[in-house]
Design a protein around this motif. Sequence first.
Motif, PDB file in Angstrom:
ATOM      1  N   GLY A 110       4.458   3.234  -7.471  1.00 52.61           N
ATOM      2  CA  GLY A 110       3.965   1.888  -7.733  1.00 52.61           C
ATOM      3  C   GLY A 110       5.068   0.932  -8.142  1.00 52.61           C
ATOM      4  N   ALA A 111       6.036   1.417  -8.893  1.00 53.94           N
ATOM      5  CA  ALA A 111       7.172   0.586  -9.291  1.00 53.94           C
ATOM      6  C   ALA A 111       8.005   0.203  -8.067  1.00 53.94           C
ATOM      7  N   ALA A 112       8.147   1.113  -7.128  1.00 55.29           N
ATOM      8  CA  ALA A 112       8.873   0.816  -5.886  1.00 55.29           C
ATOM      9  C   ALA A 112       8.106  -0.210  -5.068  1.00 55.29           C
ATOM     10  N   GLN A 146       7.381  15.349  -3.707  1.00 54.73           N
ATOM     11  CA  GLN A 146       6.475  14.301  -3.272  1.00 54.73           C
ATOM     12  C   GLN A 146       7.188  13.244  -2.446  1.00 54.73           C
ATOM     13  N   ALA A 147       6.464  12.652  -1.506  1.00 54.31           N
ATOM     14  CA  ALA A 147       6.967  11.524  -0.723  1.00 54.31           C
ATOM     15  C   ALA A 147       5.801  10.596  -0.424  1.00 54.31           C
ATOM     16  N   TYR A 148       6.071   9.289  -0.480  1.00 48.54           N
ATOM     17  CA  TYR A 148       5.054   8.276  -0.227  1.00 48.54           C
ATOM     18  C   TYR A 148       5.637   7.177   0.642  1.00 48.54           C
ATOM     19  N   VAL A 149       4.863   6.745   1.633  1.00 46.60           N
ATOM     20  CA  VAL A 149       5.253   5.615   2.482  1.00 46.60           C
ATOM     21  C   VAL A 149       4.875   4.338   1.750  1.00 46.60           C
ATOM     22  N   ILE A 150       5.768   3.357   1.770  1.00 50.36           N
ATOM     23  CA  ILE A 150       5.506   2.054   1.175  1.00 50.36           C
ATOM     24  C   ILE A 150       5.283   1.067   2.317  1.00 50.36           C
ATOM     25  N   LEU A 199      10.088   4.427   2.227  1.00 47.27           N
ATOM     26  CA  LEU A 199       9.370   5.500   1.555  1.00 47.27           C
ATOM     27  C   LEU A 199      10.109   5.865   0.286  1.00 47.27           C
ATOM     28  N   VAL A 200       9.388   6.514  -0.611  1.00 42.03           N
ATOM     29  CA  VAL A 200      10.011   7.058  -1.812  1.00 42.03           C
ATOM     30  C   VAL A 200       9.825   8.562  -1.778  1.00 42.03           C
ATOM     31  N   MET A 256       0.839  -1.171   0.000  1.00 39.04           N
ATOM     32  CA  MET A 256       0.000   0.000   0.000  1.00 39.04           C
ATOM     33  C   MET A 256       0.885   1.235   0.000  1.00 39.04           C
ATOM     34  N   ILE A 257       0.515   2.230  -0.761  1.00 33.55           N
ATOM     35  CA  ILE A 257       1.269   3.474  -0.839  1.00 33.55           C
ATOM     36  C   ILE A 257       0.460   4.566  -0.166  1.00 33.55           C
ATOM     37  N   LEU A 258       1.062   5.271   0.777  1.00 39.08           N
ATOM     38  CA  LEU A 258       0.402   6.365   1.476  1.00 39.08           C
ATOM     39  C   LEU A 258       1.115   7.665   1.173  1.00 39.08           C
TER      40      LEU A 258
END
Length: 83
Positions: free
Chosen positions: A60-62, A16-20, A29-30, A1-3
Amino acid sequence: MILSLPIAGQHSPAQQAYVIELGETQVGLVNRRADERFFTFIAADASFHALDGQRFATPGAAEQAVRLLARPRRPAGAFRLAS
């Protein structure tokens, strides 16, 4: 899940930053700065240090790379040939 993760002091909507997450575990995170094209993975769990610093075109690739790394590996000799 990406947050989605808000970045403190964020001035540009392009930053941008997203938790994986994998299940209930935050594995990393990315992050992508305004002047960068790719997202950089930062591992938060030791099991995913192999991805630390790798760059991905999308969050999504990460996430897909995380799932591949977490997939259980078959031990050598686990394959059977049909007779």
